[in-house]
Each structure stands twice: as structure tokens, then as C-alpha cells.
Design a protein around this motif. Structure first.
Motif, PDB file in Angstrom:
ATOM      1  N   ALA A  16      32.078  -4.582  31.691  1.00  0.00           N
ATOM      2  CA  ALA A  16      33.348  -4.582  30.950  1.00  0.00           C
ATOM      3  C   ALA A  16      33.122  -4.220  29.485  1.00  0.00           C
ATOM      4  O   ALA A  16      33.870  -3.418  28.911  1.00  0.00           O
ATOM      5  CB  ALA A  16      34.016  -5.945  31.070  1.00  0.00           C
ATOM      6  N   GLY A  17      32.091  -4.804  28.864  1.00  0.00           N
ATOM      7  CA  GLY A  17      31.795  -4.482  27.472  1.00  0.00           C
ATOM      8  C   GLY A  17      31.430  -3.026  27.287  1.00  0.00           C
ATOM      9  O   GLY A  17      31.868  -2.375  26.320  1.00  0.00           O
ATOM     10  N   GLY A  61      32.369  -0.551  29.264  1.00  0.00           N
ATOM     11  CA  GLY A  61      33.575   0.247  29.487  1.00  0.00           C
ATOM     12  C   GLY A  61      34.520   0.230  28.310  1.00  0.00           C
ATOM     13  O   GLY A  61      35.080   1.262  27.921  1.00  0.00           O
ATOM     14  N   PHE A  62      34.709  -0.948  27.698  1.00  0.00           N
ATOM     15  CA  PHE A  62      35.614  -1.054  26.549  1.00  0.00           C
ATOM     16  C   PHE A  62      35.132  -0.193  25.380  1.00  0.00           C
ATOM     17  O   PHE A  62      35.953   0.335  24.628  1.00  0.00           O
ATOM     18  CB  PHE A  62      35.736  -2.509  26.100  1.00  0.00           C
ATOM     19  N   GLU A  63      33.830  -0.063  25.208  1.00  0.00           N
ATOM     20  CA  GLU A  63      33.319   0.683  24.067  1.00  0.00           C
ATOM     21  C   GLU A  63      33.162   2.176  24.355  1.00  0.00           C
ATOM     22  O   GLU A  63      33.407   3.009  23.482  1.00  0.00           O
ATOM     23  CB  GLU A  63      31.965   0.092  23.641  1.00  0.00           C
ATOM     24  N   MET A  64      32.776   2.520  25.575  1.00  0.00           N
ATOM     25  CA  MET A  64      32.448   3.908  25.892  1.00  0.00           C
ATOM     26  C   MET A  64      33.650   4.742  26.329  1.00  0.00           C
ATOM     27  O   MET A  64      33.676   5.955  26.122  1.00  0.00           O
ATOM     28  CB  MET A  64      31.372   3.949  26.991  1.00  0.00           C
ATOM     29  N   ILE A  91      31.902 -10.605  27.276  1.00  0.00           N
ATOM     30  CA  ILE A  91      32.440  -9.246  27.218  1.00  0.00           C
ATOM     31  C   ILE A  91      32.514  -8.785  25.759  1.00  0.00           C
ATOM     32  O   ILE A  91      32.104  -7.664  25.420  1.00  0.00           O
ATOM     33  CB  ILE A  91      33.833  -9.189  27.873  1.00  0.00           C
ATOM     34  N   PHE A  92      33.050  -9.647  24.900  1.00  0.00           N
ATOM     35  CA  PHE A  92      33.119  -9.333  23.471  1.00  0.00           C
ATOM     36  C   PHE A  92      31.720  -9.101  22.905  1.00  0.00           C
ATOM     37  O   PHE A  92      31.489  -8.156  22.128  1.00  0.00           O
ATOM     38  CB  PHE A  92      33.821 -10.476  22.736  1.00  0.00           C
ATOM     39  N   TYR A  93      30.766  -9.959  23.282  1.00  0.00           N
ATOM     40  CA  TYR A  93      29.399  -9.836  22.784  1.00  0.00           C
ATOM     41  C   TYR A  93      28.777  -8.503  23.196  1.00  0.00           C
ATOM     42  O   TYR A  93      28.151  -7.817  22.376  1.00  0.00           O
ATOM     43  CB  TYR A  93      28.575 -11.011  23.316  1.00  0.00           C
ATOM     44  N   PHE A  94      28.960  -8.110  24.455  1.00  0.00           N
ATOM     45  CA  PHE A  94      28.390  -6.847  24.919  1.00  0.00           C
ATOM     46  C   PHE A  94      29.090  -5.657  24.277  1.00  0.00           C
ATOM     47  O   PHE A  94      28.446  -4.645  23.983  1.00  0.00           O
ATOM     48  CB  PHE A  94      28.467  -6.750  26.445  1.00  0.00           C
ATOM     49  N   ARG A  95      30.387  -5.753  24.064  1.00  0.00           N
ATOM     50  CA  ARG A  95      31.064  -4.630  23.420  1.00  0.00           C
ATOM     51  C   ARG A  95      30.555  -4.436  21.990  1.00  0.00           C
ATOM     52  O   ARG A  95      30.311  -3.312  21.554  1.00  0.00           O
ATOM     53  CB  ARG A  95      32.573  -4.851  23.399  1.00  0.00           C
ATOM     54  N   GLN A  96      30.402  -5.545  21.265  1.00  0.00           N
ATOM     55  CA  GLN A  96      29.901  -5.430  19.902  1.00  0.00           C
ATOM     56  C   GLN A  96      28.477  -4.887  19.874  1.00  0.00           C
ATOM     57  O   GLN A  96      28.131  -4.082  19.010  1.00  0.00           O
ATOM     58  CB  GLN A  96      29.950  -6.793  19.205  1.00  0.00           C
ATOM     59  N   ALA A  97      27.649  -5.326  20.828  1.00  0.00           N
ATOM     60  CA  ALA A  97      26.276  -4.830  20.889  1.00  0.00           C
ATOM     61  C   ALA A  97      26.231  -3.360  21.284  1.00  0.00           C
ATOM     62  O   ALA A  97      25.372  -2.601  20.812  1.00  0.00           O
ATOM     63  CB  ALA A  97      25.465  -5.664  21.880  1.00  0.00           C
ATOM     64  N   THR A  98      27.160  -2.942  22.130  1.00  0.00           N
ATOM     65  CA  THR A  98      27.190  -1.555  22.590  1.00  0.00           C
ATOM     66  C   THR A  98      27.540  -0.590  21.459  1.00  0.00           C
ATOM     67  O   THR A  98      27.213   0.598  21.531  1.00  0.00           O
ATOM     68  CB  THR A  98      28.199  -1.400  23.746  1.00  0.00           C
ATOM     69  N   LYS A  99      28.166  -1.081  20.396  1.00  0.00           N
ATOM     70  CA  LYS A  99      28.467  -0.223  19.247  1.00  0.00           C
ATOM     71  C   LYS A  99      27.199   0.356  18.632  1.00  0.00           C
ATOM     72  O   LYS A  99      27.226   1.421  18.011  1.00  0.00           O
ATOM     73  CB  LYS A  99      29.256  -1.009  18.193  1.00  0.00           C
TER      74      LYS A  99
END
Length: 270
Positions: free
Chosen positions: A89-90, A92-95, A150-158
Motif C-alpha cells: 500500500a505504501g 502504491g500510494f507513492e509510486m 502504510i504511512f511509514y512505508f510511503r514516507q520511506a518510499t519517497k
């Protein structure tokens, strides 16, 4: 004494006090596991000789292999599923871009403000109607889509290099292959930090398992220790011995992954 030296000394003093406050409960727990209940009540702070007695009492009163299996199964399966679903999910939200992406993500973050106590009754009714009460599924399922993770992975994916994704696409990799063979190895520090957070949360989970696990065969170590404290005359030595055993798995996970944990919390990507 210069101001810089005084400031450094003050920092060390404050850090030493904070370290003592943090470590003392664990020290007291270990010391208490070696003493009798009477010695613990008196406040004895030295190692005693009742460790074997406390261990024998604990293993006599508790089906330790069964409850540790329950806790380990729930924690391990819950952690693996949470990492898979939340990292997807993280990612997907970022990419992937869409005009509704930020609105959906903002809604997820808004849901964090809802206390779990407000959701317990609807969740229990739902699992009761599905006849899943008193099963591992009822404990694990509500935790696998963690909004915080999910929030943690999205921020890391940045911090994930987009050039790697573009290069993988040029080489003909599909999006699933990019995730598995490029994203996962690069983000291993993030996964290590998330593993510690999620495993500890699942292992120490108390309130929801207390509601849905209704037989002794399915109870976890946290529920058993809580039940032992409700005795008319609790055996504190035996309880602290059980608490030490219950703490060991989380300590092992943390010390194995601590280097990656620091990197993951700092957002390091290699």
C-alpha cells in the motif's frame, strides 16, 4: 570550566538518568525472578535463590509450550501479513499517481484518530457472525492493514531512487518484479524497522485478544500473565519469571535487527 564542557557534562548526566529510568524496570524484573514473593514485597534488590522454584511453579501452573506457540504464531503471521500488505500500500500510494490518491491517503490518516475501543464492538459482532471468534484469524485480521505502517512505508518510499525503477522498466521487468527484486532489497532497513515495531505490537497485544480468545488453549502469554496477577495472593516471583520469558522474543528480534532499525528510522536507503 567552560560553558561547552558544562553543557556536555549536563547532557551526559541527563542521558545517564534517562538510561537508568529505562533500564531499571527490566533490572528489577530479572532480580524479582530470582526472589520469593515475600522478598519482592520487602523490596529486596539483590539476586536471590528462588529462580528454580519460580520456574518450576510457572511451568506447573502454565502450559508454556502452548501459550508461547499461540503468541509466536499470532506475532509472526501477523507481522508477515502486515509487512506485505502495508508495504504494498505504501509503495502504491507513492509510486502511482491519481487525482484521488491524496484524498484517500488523507482519509486513512484521519481514521487514525478513531480509538480502537470505539471499533471493538463492531469488530466483535462481525467476527462473531462469521463464526471466527476464538480463532487466530480474529486476532490477526484487524491488524494486517496498519495505517501507521502504510504511512511509514510511503514516507520511506519517497527516498527510493526513481532511477532504479525506470532502469528496471527499461530492462523489461513488470511492476511486481520491480517490487520484489528491486524495491525490497533496497528498502531492507525500512522493513527491519517495521518488523520490530509490528512484531512488538502483535506480541504485546492484550485488549483485542482478551475479547476474542475465550478458551485457555488459545490464550497468549500476555493474557496468561494478566490472569495470574488476578489471584488472591499472587506469586510475584513466578509472575516476574514469566514476564522475563515473555520479554525474551522481543529482545532477540530487536538485538538482531537493531542496526537496520536505526537505519530504517533515519530513512537510510542503500
Amino acid at each position: 570550566m567552560t560553558w561547552a564542557v558544562f553543557r556536555r557534562a549536563l547532557v551526559y548526566v541527563l542521558l545517564s538518568i534517562a538510561a537508568f529510568v529505562s533500564v531499571f524496570p527490566f533490572f528489577w524484573m530479572i532480580i524479582g525472578a530470582t526472589n520469593t514473593s515475600a522478598d519482592i514485597i520487602r523490596g529486596k534488590t539483590s539476586i536471590g535463590g528462588a529462580l528454580l522454584t519460580n520456574a518450576a511453579t510457572f511451568f506447573t501452573q502454565v502450559d508454556a509450550p502452548r501459550i508461547f506457540f499461540n503468541s509466536a504464531f499470532i506475532a509472526i503471521v501477523g507481522t508477515v501479513l502486515t509487512l506485505i500488505i502495508s508495504s504494498l500500500a505504501g509503495y502504491g500510494f507513492e509510486m502511482f499517481r491519481s487525482r484521488f490518491r491524496e484524498r484517500i491517503f488523507a482519509l486513512l490518516l484521519l481514521l487514525l484518530s478513531i480509538p480502537f475501543a470505539a471499533m471493538m464492538v463492531p469488530l466483535f459482532v462481525m467476527f462473531s457472525q462469521a463464526k471466527l471468534v476464538n480463532t487466530y484469524v480474529a486476532v490477526i485480521a484487524p491488524t494486517v492493514a496498519s495505517i501507521f505502517i502504510i504511512f511509514y512505508f510511503r514516507q520511506a518510499t519517497k527516498a527510493f531512487p526513481r532511477e532504479l525503477r525506470d532502469a528496471a522498466r527499461i530492462d523489461g521487468l513488470s511492476e511486481w518484479q520491480i517490487f520484489l527484486y528491486v524495491y525490497l532489497p533496497v528498502m531492507r532497513s525500512t522493513y527491519a524497522a517495521a518488523t520490530i515495531i509490528v512484531f512488538m505490537a502483535n506480541w504485546n497485544n492484550y485488549l483485542w485478544p482478551l475479547i476474542v480468545l475465550q478458551t485457555a488453549d488459545n490464550k497468549t502469554i500476555t493474557l496468561i500473565l494478566s490472569a495470574l496477577t488476578s489471584a488472591y495472593t499472587p506469586d510475584y516471583g513466578m509472575l516476574l519469571f514469566g514476564t522475563v520469558l515473555a520479554t525474551l522474543p522481543t529482545l532477540v528480534i530487536f538485538f538482531v535487527l537493531q542496526r537496520r532499525f536505526v537505519e530504517g528510522m533515519l530513512g537510510a536507503v542503500k
